[in-house]
Design a protein around this motif. Structure first.
Motif, PDB file in Angstrom:
ATOM      1  N   ALA A   1     -93.187 -59.824-104.819  1.00  0.00           N
ATOM      2  CA  ALA A   1     -92.350 -58.988-105.680  1.00  0.00           C
ATOM      3  C   ALA A   1     -92.628 -57.507-105.424  1.00  0.00           C
ATOM      4  O   ALA A   1     -91.703 -56.684-105.367  1.00  0.00           O
ATOM      5  N   SER A   2     -93.901 -57.168-105.252  1.00  0.00           N
ATOM      6  CA  SER A   2     -94.243 -55.766-104.988  1.00  0.00           C
ATOM      7  C   SER A   2     -93.657 -55.296-103.664  1.00  0.00           C
ATOM      8  O   SER A   2     -93.202 -54.153-103.544  1.00  0.00           O
ATOM      9  N   LYS A   3     -93.635 -56.167-102.680  1.00  0.00           N
ATOM     10  CA  LYS A   3     -93.085 -55.799-101.380  1.00  0.00           C
ATOM     11  C   LYS A   3     -91.556 -55.729-101.421  1.00  0.00           C
ATOM     12  O   LYS A   3     -90.939 -54.928-100.704  1.00  0.00           O
ATOM     13  N   LEU A   4     -90.936 -56.567-102.257  1.00  0.00           N
ATOM     14  CA  LEU A   4     -89.490 -56.486-102.433  1.00  0.00           C
ATOM     15  C   LEU A   4     -89.094 -55.139-103.035  1.00  0.00           C
ATOM     16  O   LEU A   4     -88.041 -54.582-102.695  1.00  0.00           O
ATOM     17  N   VAL A   5     -89.924 -54.619-103.931  1.00  0.00           N
ATOM     18  CA  VAL A   5     -89.658 -53.301-104.510  1.00  0.00           C
ATOM     19  C   VAL A   5     -89.696 -52.233-103.413  1.00  0.00           C
ATOM     20  O   VAL A   5     -88.842 -51.342-103.363  1.00  0.00           O
ATOM     21  N   VAL A   6     -90.667 -52.316-102.526  1.00  0.00           N
ATOM     22  CA  VAL A   6     -90.768 -51.331-101.441  1.00  0.00           C
ATOM     23  C   VAL A   6     -89.572 -51.450-100.501  1.00  0.00           C
ATOM     24  O   VAL A   6     -89.068 -50.446 -99.990  1.00  0.00           O
ATOM     25  N   GLU A   7     -89.090 -52.667-100.278  1.00  0.00           N
ATOM     26  CA  GLU A   7     -87.862 -52.847 -99.504  1.00  0.00           C
ATOM     27  C   GLU A   7     -86.697 -52.125-100.185  1.00  0.00           C
ATOM     28  O   GLU A   7     -85.868 -51.489 -99.529  1.00  0.00           O
ATOM     29  N   SER A   8     -86.653 -52.217-101.501  1.00  0.00           N
ATOM     30  CA  SER A   8     -85.602 -51.544-102.261  1.00  0.00           C
ATOM     31  C   SER A   8     -85.713 -50.026-102.131  1.00  0.00           C
ATOM     32  O   SER A   8     -84.706 -49.331-101.949  1.00  0.00           O
ATOM     33  N   PHE A   9     -86.934 -49.509-102.217  1.00  0.00           N
ATOM     34  CA  PHE A   9     -87.157 -48.073-101.998  1.00  0.00           C
ATOM     35  C   PHE A   9     -86.583 -47.656-100.641  1.00  0.00           C
ATOM     36  O   PHE A   9     -85.856 -46.663-100.528  1.00  0.00           O
ATOM     37  N   THR A  10     -86.961 -48.409 -99.619  1.00  0.00           N
ATOM     38  CA  THR A  10     -86.592 -48.062 -98.247  1.00  0.00           C
ATOM     39  C   THR A  10     -85.080 -48.017 -98.080  1.00  0.00           C
ATOM     40  O   THR A  10     -84.527 -47.056 -97.525  1.00  0.00           O
ATOM     41  N   GLU A  11     -84.416 -49.052 -98.561  1.00  0.00           N
ATOM     42  CA  GLU A  11     -82.965 -49.153 -98.380  1.00  0.00           C
ATOM     43  C   GLU A  11     -82.216 -48.094 -99.179  1.00  0.00           C
ATOM     44  O   GLU A  11     -81.300 -47.447 -98.670  1.00  0.00           O
ATOM     45  N   GLY A  12     -82.597 -47.908-100.438  1.00  0.00           N
ATOM     46  CA  GLY A  12     -81.905 -46.930-101.272  1.00  0.00           C
ATOM     47  C   GLY A  12     -82.135 -45.499-100.813  1.00  0.00           C
ATOM     48  O   GLY A  12     -81.208 -44.677-100.788  1.00  0.00           O
ATOM     49  N   LEU A  13     -83.371 -45.192-100.410  1.00  0.00           N
ATOM     50  CA  LEU A  13     -83.693 -43.837 -99.980  1.00  0.00           C
ATOM     51  C   LEU A  13     -83.066 -43.487 -98.636  1.00  0.00           C
ATOM     52  O   LEU A  13     -82.870 -42.309 -98.326  1.00  0.00           O
ATOM     53  N   GLN A  14     -82.753 -44.503 -97.847  1.00  0.00           N
ATOM     54  CA  GLN A  14     -82.080 -44.225 -96.576  1.00  0.00           C
ATOM     55  C   GLN A  14     -80.792 -43.452 -96.824  1.00  0.00           C
ATOM     56  O   GLN A  14     -80.446 -42.524 -96.077  1.00  0.00           O
ATOM     57  N   ASP A  15     -80.075 -43.794 -97.879  1.00  0.00           N
ATOM     58  CA  ASP A  15     -78.844 -43.092 -98.225  1.00  0.00           C
ATOM     59  C   ASP A  15     -79.127 -41.786 -98.970  1.00  0.00           C
ATOM     60  O   ASP A  15     -78.505 -40.759 -98.694  1.00  0.00           O
ATOM     61  N   GLU A  16     -80.067 -41.828 -99.915  1.00  0.00           N
ATOM     62  CA  GLU A  16     -80.362 -40.624-100.695  1.00  0.00           C
ATOM     63  C   GLU A  16     -80.875 -39.477 -99.829  1.00  0.00           C
ATOM     64  O   GLU A  16     -80.636 -38.302-100.138  1.00  0.00           O
TER      65      GLU A  16
END
Length: 285
Positions: A153-168
């Motif tokens: 779950a903690s690593k899934l959160v980091v995946e979410s950071f990575t994907e969302g920040l790519q656009d931001e």
């Protein structure tokens, strides 16, 4: 071209190998680790002796420590071109067997530390309109396995950071990539590095032998595959060097390095990207 690269968790494992690999390739490496005057003294001295490596003491679970370490390095090097969020801790056990405090400890290391590092380096990267941030997640970051739920779950959160920040961060020239390793024989997996495991012994006892047998079978299978495929941690360090060396704009969002998956991880990533594209198209109409 030589880059200034900040790596967290360099006292052992992927982090240490990556620091040496990047330094040998001519990059200026800032090797972050805690307890440089205590339990990690030997590791700190070993890395300091290598050309192009500077060790900095940093506790990624402490806001002020992160801020101080990054500020110190920015004052010396003027900029940080690449951040590698490598530090993490594993953990095993039944989800019901985890106390809330134990899960919070897991997330402080694996999730909030990543956010702390992002927030420390992003102002300078945005000013430069350039940067690369590489996050080490897990080969299972596309799905969840039993007995590893808080960790994954903690690593899934980091995946979410990575994907969302790519656009931001696109307008600021800052790229984000997650590396998805499989099971490798590092200190995280061989038992020499303490993990954050389920701690509610009464609950664990109530589940009985059946749960223990399932957990042991999973572990045997994973470690058996690690031996079968001769997983070498240097693969991750070499993969990071490859990403750093890539031309800006050519780097992928996700970079799986898991021979055990036999290509299924890449298939999942491609399918996920295709479905997301359809979803975005549907919402933009």
């Amino acid at each position: 071209m030589s880059k200034t690269i900040f790596i967290t968790g360099t006292s052992s494992g992927f982090g240490k190998l990556t620091a040496v690999t990047l330094a040998n390739a001519g990059h200026s490496v800032i090797a972050g680790m805690r307890n440089t005057k205590d339990k990690n003294t030997a590791a700190a001295k070993e890395l300091t002796a290598i050309d192009n490596i500077e060790v900095v003491d940093i506790d990624i679970t402490d806001d002020q420590s992160v801020s101080n370490a990054v500020e110190k390095m920015l004052n010396k090097y003027a900029k940080i071109d690449v951040l590698i969020n490598n530090v993490a801790v594993s953990g095993f056990g039944l989800l019901e067997g985890y106390s809330i405090d134990q899960v919070r400890r897991m997330f402080d290391v694996n999730v909030y530390s990543v956010l702390r590092m992002y927030q420390a380096v992003l102002p300078s990267m945005r000013k430069e309109k350039n940067g690369l941030i590489i996050n080490i997640t897990t080969g299972a970051s596309a799905h969840t396995l039993p007995f590893m739920i808080p960790y994954i779950a903690s690593k899934l959160v980091v995946e979410s950071f990575t994907e969302g920040l790519q656009d931001e961060l696109k307008d600021y020239g800052i790229e984000n990539v997650s590396i998805q390793p499989g099971v490798y024989p590092t200190e995280m997996n061989n038992g020499s590095k303490a993990g954050i495991h389920a701690d509610k012994t009464k609950i664990i006892e109530e589940y009985g032998e059946a749960a223990s047998e399932k957990f042991n079978a999973l572990g045997t299978a994973l470690f058996g595959k690690m031996a079968e495929f001769e997983m070498n941690p240097q693969t991750i360090a070499d993969g990071i060097l490859e990403l750093v060396s890539m031309k800006k704009g050519d780097r992928p969002l996700r970079f799986p390095l898991d021979a055990i998956a036999q290509g299924t991880d890449k298939e999942f990533i491609e399918a996920r990207a295709a479905i997301k594209a359809k979803w975005l198209a549907a919402y933009s109409n």
